[in-house]
Design a protein around this motif. Structure first.
Motif, PDB file in Angstrom:
ATOM      1  N   PRO A   1       0.810  -1.225   0.000  1.00  0.00           N
ATOM      2  CA  PRO A   1       0.000   0.000   0.000  1.00  0.00           C
ATOM      3  C   PRO A   1       0.842   1.274   0.000  1.00  0.00           C
ATOM      4  CG  PRO A   1      -0.919  -1.573   1.539  1.00  0.00           C
ATOM      5  CD  PRO A   1       0.402  -2.131   1.100  1.00  0.00           C
ATOM      6  N   ARG A   2       1.949   1.267   0.725  1.00  0.00           N
ATOM      7  CA  ARG A   2       2.781   2.467   0.778  1.00  0.00           C
ATOM      8  C   ARG A   2       3.459   2.736  -0.561  1.00  0.00           C
ATOM      9  NH1 ARG A   2       3.834   5.524   4.670  1.00  0.00           N
ATOM     10  NH2 ARG A   2       3.050   3.998   6.181  1.00  0.00           N
ATOM     11  N   TYR A   3       3.956   1.673  -1.204  1.00  0.00           N
ATOM     12  CA  TYR A   3       4.611   1.867  -2.502  1.00  0.00           C
ATOM     13  C   TYR A   3       3.624   2.385  -3.544  1.00  0.00           C
ATOM     14  CZ  TYR A   3       8.966  -0.385  -1.050  1.00  0.00           C
ATOM     15  OH  TYR A   3      10.155  -0.679  -0.430  1.00  0.00           O
ATOM     16  N   VAL A   4       2.402   1.866  -3.509  1.00  0.00           N
ATOM     17  CA  VAL A   4       1.383   2.344  -4.449  1.00  0.00           C
ATOM     18  C   VAL A   4       0.958   3.769  -4.082  1.00  0.00           C
ATOM     19  CG1 VAL A   4      -0.939   1.980  -5.366  1.00  0.00           C
ATOM     20  CG2 VAL A   4       0.561   0.017  -4.975  1.00  0.00           C
TER      21      VAL A   4
ATOM     22  N   GLY B   1      -4.018  -6.911   1.049  1.00  0.00           N
ATOM     23  CA  GLY B   1      -5.241  -7.045   1.828  1.00  0.00           C
ATOM     24  C   GLY B   1      -5.742  -5.687   2.287  1.00  0.00           C
ATOM     25  N   GLN B   2      -7.054  -5.571   2.449  1.00  0.00           N
ATOM     26  CA  GLN B   2      -7.614  -4.318   2.962  1.00  0.00           C
ATOM     27  C   GLN B   2      -7.047  -3.985   4.336  1.00  0.00           C
ATOM     28  OE1 GLN B   2     -11.688  -5.695   2.554  1.00  0.00           O
ATOM     29  NE2 GLN B   2     -12.133  -4.063   1.078  1.00  0.00           N
ATOM     30  N   ASP B   3      -6.739  -5.015   5.124  1.00  0.00           N
ATOM     31  CA  ASP B   3      -6.148  -4.807   6.439  1.00  0.00           C
ATOM     32  C   ASP B   3      -4.815  -4.082   6.346  1.00  0.00           C
ATOM     33  OD1 ASP B   3      -5.825  -7.605   5.286  1.00  0.00           O
ATOM     34  OD2 ASP B   3      -4.093  -7.524   6.621  1.00  0.00           O
TER      35      ASP B   3
ATOM     36  N   GLU C   1      -2.111   3.098   6.848  1.00  0.00           N
ATOM     37  CA  GLU C   1      -2.763   4.399   6.779  1.00  0.00           C
ATOM     38  C   GLU C   1      -2.661   5.018   5.387  1.00  0.00           C
ATOM     39  OE1 GLU C   1      -2.567   6.347  11.068  1.00  0.00           O
ATOM     40  OE2 GLU C   1      -0.536   5.831  10.398  1.00  0.00           O
ATOM     41  N   MET C   2      -2.822   4.145   4.390  1.00  0.00           N
ATOM     42  CA  MET C   2      -2.733   4.574   2.995  1.00  0.00           C
ATOM     43  C   MET C   2      -4.096   4.604   2.309  1.00  0.00           C
ATOM     44  SD  MET C   2       0.309   5.326   1.727  1.00  0.00           S
ATOM     45  CE  MET C   2       0.860   6.212   3.166  1.00  0.00           C
ATOM     46  N   ASN C   3      -5.182   4.422   3.075  1.00  0.00           N
ATOM     47  CA  ASN C   3      -6.501   4.315   2.453  1.00  0.00           C
ATOM     48  C   ASN C   3      -6.929   5.579   1.719  1.00  0.00           C
ATOM     49  OD1 ASN C   3      -6.379   4.645   5.419  1.00  0.00           O
ATOM     50  ND2 ASN C   3      -8.501   5.308   5.221  1.00  0.00           N
ATOM     51  N   GLU C   4      -6.364   6.723   2.076  1.00  0.00           N
ATOM     52  CA  GLU C   4      -6.704   7.964   1.380  1.00  0.00           C
ATOM     53  C   GLU C   4      -5.793   8.213   0.184  1.00  0.00           C
ATOM     54  OE1 GLU C   4      -9.276   9.888   2.019  1.00  0.00           O
ATOM     55  OE2 GLU C   4      -9.905   8.592   3.678  1.00  0.00           O
TER      56      GLU C   4
ATOM     57  N   ALA D   1      -4.613   0.840  -6.958  1.00  0.00           N
ATOM     58  CA  ALA D   1      -3.936   1.586  -8.011  1.00  0.00           C
ATOM     59  C   ALA D   1      -3.491   2.940  -7.481  1.00  0.00           C
ATOM     60  CB  ALA D   1      -4.859   1.784  -9.210  1.00  0.00           C
ATOM     61  N   SER D   2      -2.429   3.445  -8.080  1.00  0.00           N
ATOM     62  CA  SER D   2      -1.977   4.805  -7.783  1.00  0.00           C
ATOM     63  C   SER D   2      -3.021   5.798  -8.281  1.00  0.00           C
ATOM     64  CB  SER D   2      -0.640   5.069  -8.474  1.00  0.00           C
ATOM     65  OG  SER D   2      -0.326   6.441  -8.459  1.00  0.00           O
TER      66      SER D   2
END
Length: 294
Positions: A63-66, A77-79, A85-88, A196-197
């Motif tokens: 998530p952080r790389y994306v 995973g969504q978790d 803390e990359m959901n935004e 996706a980015s």
């Protein structure tokens, strides 16, 4: 990560390098016709038939790389998105239909703790420090609960005397039962997703890959049922197999007969065949689907 510059002519796709999502992700890529060879010692593989580079990373890092734009697409995973803390910062494009788990508070089966509030002020071991801390802040505003991070074998922490409870991902629950644990609260449910980015470098190619992956997911859920039936009872048959959008109906070179094709959920195929036979359909066949497009 300097791959953005090193492989500037390729879309970068982050793949879990091991763990519960790895094997099913490889199957998904194969169904999407992404042909590649990965050397066991390398965490980068070039796709042979498209300008894409697969980057194998821990699911927790994806998530952080994306989100920071180092890679264009990722599977995780969504978790992990919430924990990082990359959901935004990432776009959650598509649920993938595998990797379903629960993030749960677990305590010793034979212990005295039966509710979350009893863990306030005690020791919690987890590999989800951010989500666990945020959760316990609701119960423990003074911060007296000791939350310790562990990278693996979290389920053993209570038995080893390191924790009074744990917070960890649970799939079937068998591992937790074997460790003598029981759930007392579920923080969230999670599944594998394609992310996706929000600033794509290869928008058209990204759209193509998303479409292919979506097609594989649909294909795994459906089969194609074909049969012949007299036109006079066609409406009874199509009520049984309305199809994903609508059935295909073709006149046969036999007066009063038609051939029907319809997509049916795999879990319903046997039942649908029984019902079709009862209303008078013949030559009923079920055909597997490798891929699909809307």
């Amino acid at each position: 990560m300097d791959l953005v510059n090193h492989l500037s002519d390729r879309l970068l796709f982050a793949i879990p390098k091991k763990g519960r999502l790895y094997a099913k992700t490889l199957s998904l890529l194969a169904g999407s016709d992404l042909s590649f060879h990965r050397d066991n010692r390398l965490d980068i593989a070039l796709v042979k038939n498209l300008p894409i580079a697969l980057v194998f990373l821990p699911a927790a890092d994806i998530p952080r790389y994306v989100g920071e734009g180092n890679v264009d697409l990722g599977i995780t995973g969504q978790d992990q998105i919430l924990e990082s803390e990359m959901n935004e910062k990432v776009e959650e494009v598509l649920g993938l239909g595998f990797g379903d788990c629960k993030l749960q508070v677990q305590v010793p089966e034979n212990g005295v703790i039966t509710a979350v509030e009893q863990l306030v002020g005690k020791r919690i071991v987890t590999s989800f420090g951010v989500l666990t801390k945020r959760f316990f802040e609701n119960w423990d505003p003074n911060g007296s609960t000791a939350i310790k991070n562990a990278s693996g074998s979290v389920e053993a922490a209570c038995a080893l005397g390191l924790a009074d409870g744990i917070v960890d991902l649970v799939e079937s629950g068998e591992t937790m039962k074997a460790a003598g644990l029981k759930p007392i609260h579920t923080l969230l449910t999670t599944t594998a997703v394609l992310i996706a980015s929000k600033h794509p470098r290869f928008a058209d190619l990204q759209k193509t890959i998303i479409s292919r992956i979506r097609g594989v997911i649909v294909a795994k859920q459906y089969c194609l049922v074909t049969y012949n039936i007299e036109r006079s009872i066609l409406s009874q048959a199509t009520a049984i197999t309305p199809g994903k959008r609508a059935p295909s109906i073709i006149s046969l070179d036999a007066p009063g007969w038609v051939a029907v094709q319809a997509m049916v959920l795999k879990k319903e195929c046997a039942k649908k065949m029984d019902e079709l036979e009862i209303v008078g359909a013949v030559d009923i066949l079920v055909v597997g689907i490798d891929n699909s497009r809307a």
